[in-house]
Design an enzyme around this catalytic site. Structure first.
Site, mmCIF file in Angstrom:
data_model
loop_
_atom_site.group_PDB
_atom_site.id
_atom_site.type_symbol
_atom_site.label_atom_id
_atom_site.label_comp_id
_atom_site.label_asym_id
_atom_site.label_seq_id
_atom_site.Cartn_x
_atom_site.Cartn_y
_atom_site.Cartn_z
ATOM 1 N N LYS A 52 -1.117 -11.266 2.923
ATOM 2 C CA LYS A 52 -2.301 -11.934 3.463
ATOM 3 C C LYS A 52 -2.814 -12.972 2.463
ATOM 4 O O LYS A 52 -3.117 -14.107 2.831
ATOM 5 C CB LYS A 52 -3.395 -10.903 3.793
ATOM 6 C CG LYS A 52 -3.045 -10.051 5.019
ATOM 7 C CD LYS A 52 -4.000 -8.870 5.241
ATOM 8 C CE LYS A 52 -3.515 -8.004 6.412
ATOM 9 N NZ LYS A 52 -4.355 -6.817 6.651
ATOM 10 N N GLN A 96 -8.864 -3.256 3.831
ATOM 11 C CA GLN A 96 -7.555 -2.748 4.274
ATOM 12 C C GLN A 96 -7.626 -1.250 4.568
ATOM 13 O O GLN A 96 -8.171 -0.474 3.782
ATOM 14 C CB GLN A 96 -6.499 -3.045 3.189
ATOM 15 C CG GLN A 96 -5.066 -2.733 3.612
ATOM 16 C CD GLN A 96 -4.530 -3.613 4.731
ATOM 17 O OE1 GLN A 96 -4.987 -4.736 4.937
ATOM 18 N NE2 GLN A 96 -3.569 -3.098 5.477
ATOM 19 N N ASP A 119 -11.294 -9.068 10.999
ATOM 20 C CA ASP A 119 -10.391 -8.055 11.558
ATOM 21 C C ASP A 119 -10.815 -7.663 12.979
ATOM 22 O O ASP A 119 -10.053 -7.035 13.707
ATOM 23 C CB ASP A 119 -10.417 -6.786 10.687
ATOM 24 C CG ASP A 119 -9.153 -6.623 9.853
ATOM 25 O OD1 ASP A 119 -8.114 -7.187 10.230
ATOM 26 O OD2 ASP A 119 -9.221 -5.919 8.831
HETATM 27 N N1 GUN Z 1 -4.104 -1.472 8.277
HETATM 28 C C1 GUN Z 1 -3.115 -1.634 9.176
HETATM 29 N N2 GUN Z 1 -3.317 -2.736 9.902
HETATM 30 C C2 GUN Z 1 -4.467 -3.286 9.467
HETATM 31 C C3 GUN Z 1 -5.194 -4.454 9.822
HETATM 32 O O1 GUN Z 1 -4.858 -5.212 10.725
HETATM 33 N N3 GUN Z 1 -6.332 -4.675 9.104
HETATM 34 C C4 GUN Z 1 -6.740 -3.859 8.115
HETATM 35 N N4 GUN Z 1 -7.869 -4.161 7.475
HETATM 36 N N5 GUN Z 1 -6.088 -2.773 7.760
HETATM 37 C C5 GUN Z 1 -4.954 -2.489 8.439
#
Ligand code: GUN
Length: 292
Positions: A52, A96, A119
């Site tokens: 990311k 996350q 998100d």
């Molecule tokens: N863990 C697995 N997928 C995601 C996501 O799309 N965003 C976040 N913040 N954590 C995750």
């Protein structure tokens, strides 16, 4: 059979975003700034967050990685979120998941300012999404919609079967595919761990979206000819012959199901790269909304 090439489409999207950022710079405007909070040192999470941050650089965004130890208390994380909410330089941020067990995930998601919630996990955004209001859509479902759209996959009146009811993928996907408009207008069946005779249901599907996390769960005899298959699975399976010690497996037996499918996403290179591209897109939207 057409492969839904998430790697290519995500690159197209990143190029489009990079062009927007270039124009922003030309106008002397602030560029989008994404922050990511990672608590602990889970290998998979580290990889995702690393991608990311790297993708931010690639499109010209600013990025900040906030790393906190696995022993972080809920209070400490909530304090960090408060800081990010109030930091005017940050346009959007993510925490996350999964979080260590001492931290209540719901409390954390509720603490994020909905206008910075790129998100799309805050109930305000989730509710708005369900009510067809403008909202941040969670990146993985958003990426799936974008893939369907860019390949002109017909969804209206189709039977979409979703496997898995997670808050991140299955549940929002079920709402999005049933919404009016394109992609959407599907008749949706949401299946989960208590569903009986799942193969009887998947065999009736025009579109299967699997977000289960069981390697090669969906086999050729569970789908009909011409099915559209979206594989959200990314499970690490140990493999000594691989230098990393593991390989990534999807939920779908790609070789078998691929023989019957009209469209199918590969793993890797399908939904995964789309998730990151759409997170960037949400961050760009967050920047534009904060400007106005
Ligand atoms: N863990 C697995 N997928 C995601 C996501 O799309 N965003 C976040 N913040 N954590 C995750």
């Amino acid at each position: 059979m057409t492969i839904l090439d998430g790697k290519k489409i995500s690159n197209d999207i990143k190029n489009e975003i990079a062009e927007e950022v270039r124009k922003m710079k030309e106008r002397g405007e602030k560029v989008p700034h994404l922050a990511a909070v990672l608590v602990g040192d889970d290998g998979a999470s580290l990889t995702y967050v690393g991608s990311k941050v790297k993708s931010c650089e690639r499109v010209g965004f600013e990025s900040t990685l906030v790393r906190m130890p696995a022993t972080t208390s809920e209070e400490e994380l909530l304090q960090k979120i408060k800081e990010l909410n109030h930091n005017d330089d940050i346009d959007g941020f993510i925490v996350q998941l999964p979080l260590p067990r001492q931290i209540d995930e719901q409390k954390v998601l509720m603490a994020v300012d909905p206008t910075k919630d790129v998100d799309g996990f805050h109930p305000e955004n989730f509710g708005k999404m369900a009510l067809d209001m403008e909202a941040f859509i969670p990146a993985t479902p958003f990426g799936i919609l974008e893939l369907l759209e860019r390949y002109h996959v017909e969804t209206k009146g189709k039977h979409t079967v979703i496997i898995g009811r997670s808050h991140i993928v299955g549940r929002p996907m079920s709402i999005l595919m049933s919404r009016k408009g394109y992609p959407g207008n599907s008749t949706v069946t949401l299946t989960h761990s208590s569903t009986q005779n799942i193969a009887e249901i998947t065999k009736q599907a025009d579109i299967v979206i699997s977000a289960l996390g069981v390697p090669e769960f969906l086999k050729a005899d569970m789908v009909k000819d011409g099915v559209v298959v979206i594989d959200v699975g990314i499970t690490r399976v140990s493999d000594e012959s691989n230098p990393k010690g593991y390989v990534i497996k999807g939920d779908v037996d790609f070789v078998g199901v691929g023989k019957k499918a009209s469209f199918i996403t590969p793993v890797p290179g399908g939904v995964g790269p789309m998730t990151i591209a759409m997170l960037l897109k949400n961050t760009l939207l967050a920047r534009e909304q904060r400007k106005s």
